[in-house]
Write a protein that holds these residues in place. Structure first.
Motif, PDB file in Angstrom:
ATOM      1  N   TRP A  18     -13.863   8.041   1.524  1.00 52.02           N
ATOM      2  CA  TRP A  18     -13.668   7.904   2.973  1.00 52.02           C
ATOM      3  C   TRP A  18     -13.217   9.257   3.513  1.00 52.02           C
ATOM      4  O   TRP A  18     -13.086   9.428   4.776  1.00 52.02           O
ATOM      5  CB  TRP A  18     -12.390   6.834   3.229  1.00 52.02           C
ATOM      6  CG  TRP A  18     -11.035   7.158   2.852  1.00 52.02           C
ATOM      7  CD1 TRP A  18     -10.231   7.758   3.457  1.00 52.02           C
ATOM      8  CD2 TRP A  18     -10.692   7.068   1.500  1.00 52.02           C
ATOM      9  NE1 TRP A  18      -9.122   7.785   2.503  1.00 52.02           N
ATOM     10  CE2 TRP A  18      -9.326   7.372   1.436  1.00 52.02           C
ATOM     11  CE3 TRP A  18     -11.146   6.290   0.263  1.00 52.02           C
ATOM     12  CZ2 TRP A  18      -8.328   7.334   0.600  1.00 52.02           C
ATOM     13  CZ3 TRP A  18     -10.186   6.276  -0.798  1.00 52.02           C
ATOM     14  CH2 TRP A  18      -9.014   6.631  -0.825  1.00 52.02           C
ATOM     15  N   HIS A  56     -12.347   2.974  -1.830  1.00 55.36           N
ATOM     16  CA  HIS A  56     -12.088   1.637  -1.366  1.00 55.36           C
ATOM     17  C   HIS A  56     -13.404   0.706  -1.763  1.00 55.36           C
ATOM     18  O   HIS A  56     -14.478   1.424  -1.686  1.00 55.36           O
ATOM     19  CB  HIS A  56     -11.691   1.470   0.126  1.00 55.36           C
ATOM     20  CG  HIS A  56     -10.716   1.914   0.788  1.00 55.36           C
ATOM     21  ND1 HIS A  56     -10.978   3.406   1.250  1.00 55.36           N
ATOM     22  CD2 HIS A  56      -9.612   1.589   1.207  1.00 55.36           C
ATOM     23  CE1 HIS A  56      -9.842   3.697   1.938  1.00 55.36           C
ATOM     24  NE2 HIS A  56      -8.820   2.808   1.507  1.00 55.36           N
ATOM     25  N   GLU A 183       1.364   1.975  -1.434  1.00 53.38           N
ATOM     26  CA  GLU A 183       1.572   3.095  -0.383  1.00 53.38           C
ATOM     27  C   GLU A 183       2.068   2.555   0.948  1.00 53.38           C
ATOM     28  O   GLU A 183       1.454   1.738   1.818  1.00 53.38           O
ATOM     29  CB  GLU A 183       0.075   3.678   0.064  1.00 53.38           C
ATOM     30  CG  GLU A 183       0.090   4.830   0.853  1.00 53.38           C
ATOM     31  CD  GLU A 183      -1.196   5.372   1.059  1.00 53.38           C
ATOM     32  OE1 GLU A 183      -2.189   5.245   0.027  1.00 53.38           O
ATOM     33  OE2 GLU A 183      -1.469   6.016   2.134  1.00 53.38           O
ATOM     34  N   GLU A 219       2.543   8.960   0.556  1.00 52.39           N
ATOM     35  CA  GLU A 219       1.784  10.044   1.538  1.00 52.39           C
ATOM     36  C   GLU A 219       2.607  10.855   2.425  1.00 52.39           C
ATOM     37  O   GLU A 219       3.143  10.212   3.214  1.00 52.39           O
ATOM     38  CB  GLU A 219       0.521   9.163   2.156  1.00 52.39           C
ATOM     39  CG  GLU A 219      -0.208  10.151   3.025  1.00 52.39           C
ATOM     40  CD  GLU A 219      -1.413   9.472   3.589  1.00 52.39           C
ATOM     41  OE1 GLU A 219      -1.955   8.806   3.088  1.00 52.39           O
ATOM     42  OE2 GLU A 219      -1.897   9.746   4.956  1.00 52.39           O
ATOM     43  N   HIS A 222       2.545   9.995   5.960  1.00 53.99           N
ATOM     44  CA  HIS A 222       3.079   8.846   6.587  1.00 53.99           C
ATOM     45  C   HIS A 222       4.667   8.976   6.424  1.00 53.99           C
ATOM     46  O   HIS A 222       5.512   8.264   7.515  1.00 53.99           O
ATOM     47  CB  HIS A 222       2.896   7.641   5.353  1.00 53.99           C
ATOM     48  CG  HIS A 222       1.300   7.334   5.456  1.00 53.99           C
ATOM     49  ND1 HIS A 222       0.786   6.470   4.612  1.00 53.99           N
ATOM     50  CD2 HIS A 222       0.220   7.974   6.353  1.00 53.99           C
ATOM     51  CE1 HIS A 222      -0.603   6.384   4.801  1.00 53.99           C
ATOM     52  NE2 HIS A 222      -0.739   7.416   6.095  1.00 53.99           N
ATOM     53  N   ASP A 247      -0.562  10.902  -2.450  1.00 54.61           N
ATOM     54  CA  ASP A 247      -1.615  11.181  -1.110  1.00 54.61           C
ATOM     55  C   ASP A 247      -1.159  12.414  -0.480  1.00 54.61           C
ATOM     56  O   ASP A 247      -0.075  12.410   0.200  1.00 54.61           O
ATOM     57  CB  ASP A 247      -1.864  10.104  -0.125  1.00 54.61           C
ATOM     58  CG  ASP A 247      -2.846   9.042  -0.767  1.00 54.61           C
ATOM     59  OD1 ASP A 247      -3.032   7.888  -0.007  1.00 54.61           O
ATOM     60  OD2 ASP A 247      -3.126   9.214  -1.769  1.00 54.61           O
ATOM     61  N   ASP A 289      -5.668  12.594   0.584  1.00 54.50           N
ATOM     62  CA  ASP A 289      -6.050  11.713   1.584  1.00 54.50           C
ATOM     63  C   ASP A 289      -6.282  12.020   2.992  1.00 54.50           C
ATOM     64  O   ASP A 289      -5.280  11.965   3.579  1.00 54.50           O
ATOM     65  CB  ASP A 289      -5.331  10.260   1.525  1.00 54.50           C
ATOM     66  CG  ASP A 289      -5.763   9.500   2.262  1.00 54.50           C
ATOM     67  OD1 ASP A 289      -4.933   8.217   2.380  1.00 54.50           O
ATOM     68  OD2 ASP A 289      -6.799   9.256   2.976  1.00 54.50           O
TER      69      ASP A 289
END
Ligand code: DIG
Ligand code: MN
Ligand code: MN
Length: 387
Positions: A18, A56, A183, A219, A222, A247, A289
């Motif tokens: 992704w 995913h 996560e 991450e 985040h 991530d 990511d």
């Protein structure tokens, strides 16, 4: 750019389908790119020098794919993996795109949706295990709410725990050599997400039936969205033996989830993160990511991927320089000095009495200059190549 910052398999740089497959859609704009099929993305990642590819379930197998479509996609994907030698270190489930998950997946108020989320996740775990994944990530992108009138947070916690306990047993029952990595994210796409930070998950994990199977996948973007220091979150996870995956990306504070190229925004935080991972000997994937700017075409996507890895390698070299700088290390050694007489160590009445009887000149201690400005400037000098 061909120089000493070329990625090698041992660097364990990975990307999700992704990420390099991002079509650049955002809440205010339509896609600007078309996503190459998974097998072509594997070749793209091999071309830029990645070690592995993650996915995913629906990055690989579309939600409504027929069995024949599934088989054809898997055949092409496996051939691309074989042709390129790329590994599949991590897999995960998309429990956030389909409208069925609009009110969450494991924490949805609808028991049918919760059951469907379990079914979808078990099938995705099967797929990840089939392709060799050793880490399975759970990002609760829709596990949240816009109004606490709609869901008791205790129900959300209980439902999430029930799902995780069930899925730990599922992996054990099937003999999968999998570790689960949770996560965290504070918000987006829901108004507020449950388990908003890595620290929240670290305490949650200890309430599970099989805590030994479950760690975290912090991450950078985040933790930054929550206004936190990413290194501190990662250090706490590592110290607890729970840094199962990571991530990497970049993110300006107090922004939506930008998922920028690693190292492009916060050089100092990225430097100390890379230094930490290398200093402690982290053996897991360095997973990026992130995605290219919406302005980019497929060549720009390759620039993005190369830049993630290049920045990591440059910062890794800067970390070596910092660790070998005599003046810096002399200051660090002094700061880490321990006085055994004053260290509490294991409690004893003698030690308590000794500490209570000791005399301290608080004003003299307060008057000490710590030379942190100088040490930090030496760090900036290293980062900017001025030393
Ligand atoms: C977003 O940061 C999430 C999803 O992309 C995925 O589930 C997870 C895996 O890295 N990160
Ligand atoms: Mn993100
Ligand atoms: Mn992520």
């Amino acid at each position: 750019m061909t120089d000493q910052y070329q990625p090698r398999p041992e660097d364990k740089f990975t990307f999700g389908l992704w990420t390099v497959g991002s079509i650049g859609r955002d809440p205010f704009g339509d896609p600007v790119r078309t996503a190459p099929p998974p097998h072509e993305l594997v070749h793209l990642l091999a071309e830029v020098g990645a070690y592995g590819v993650n996915f995913h379930d629906n990055d690989l197998i579309p939600f409504n794919a027929s069995d024949s479509q599934r088989q054809a996609i898997l055949k092409d994907f496996k051939k691309a993996l074989s042709d390129t030698g790329l590994a599949v270190p991590m897999a995960t489930t998309n429990l956030f795109s389909h409208p069925v998950f609009k009110d969450g997946a494991f924490t949805s108020n609808d028991p049918k949706v919760r059951a469907f989320a379990l079914q979808k996740t078990m099938r995705a775990i099967d797929l990840g295990a089939e392709l060799g994944a050793k880490v399975y990530v759970f990002w609760g992108g829709r596990e949240g709410t816009e109004s606490d009138a709609t869901k008791d947070p205790l129900d959300a916690i209980h439902r999430f725990r029930e799902a995780m306990n069930f899925l730990c047993e599922y992996a054990l029952d099937n003999g999968y050599d999998l570790k689960y990595a949770l996560e965290a994210k504070p918000n987006e796409p829901r108004g507020d997400l449950y388990f908003p930070t890595t620290a929240a998950y670290l305490s949650f994990i200890e309430t599970l039936d099989h805590p030994e199977m479950v760690g975290v996948n912090p991450e950078m973007a985040h933790e930054h969205m929550a206004g936190l220091n990413f290194l501190h979150a990662v250090a706490q996870a590592w110290e607890a033996g729970k840094l199962f995956h990571i991530d990497l990306n970049d993110q300006n504070y107090a922004r939506y989830d930008q998922d920028f190229r690693f190292g492009m925004q916060n050089l100092k935080q990225s430097f100390f993160l890379v230094k930490f991972l290398e200093d402690v000997g982290y053996q897991g994937s360095r997973h990026f990511d992130a995605h290219a700017f919406r302005t980019e075409d497929i060549e720009g996507v390759k620039d993005f991927a190369r830049g993630c890895m290049r920045n990591y390698l440059i910062l890794k070299e800067k970390a070596c320089q910092w660790n070998q700088d005599a003046e810096i290390q002399a200051m660090v050694k002094e700061l880490k000095a321990v006085d055994p007489d004053l260290a509490p160590g294991k409690y004893s009445q003698e030690k308590a009495a000794q500490l209570k009887a000791a005399s301290f000149d608080a004003d003299a201690l307060a008057a000490r200059g710590l030379k942190y400005e100088y040490l930090d400037q030496l760090t900036i000098d290293v980062l900017l190549g001025a030393r």
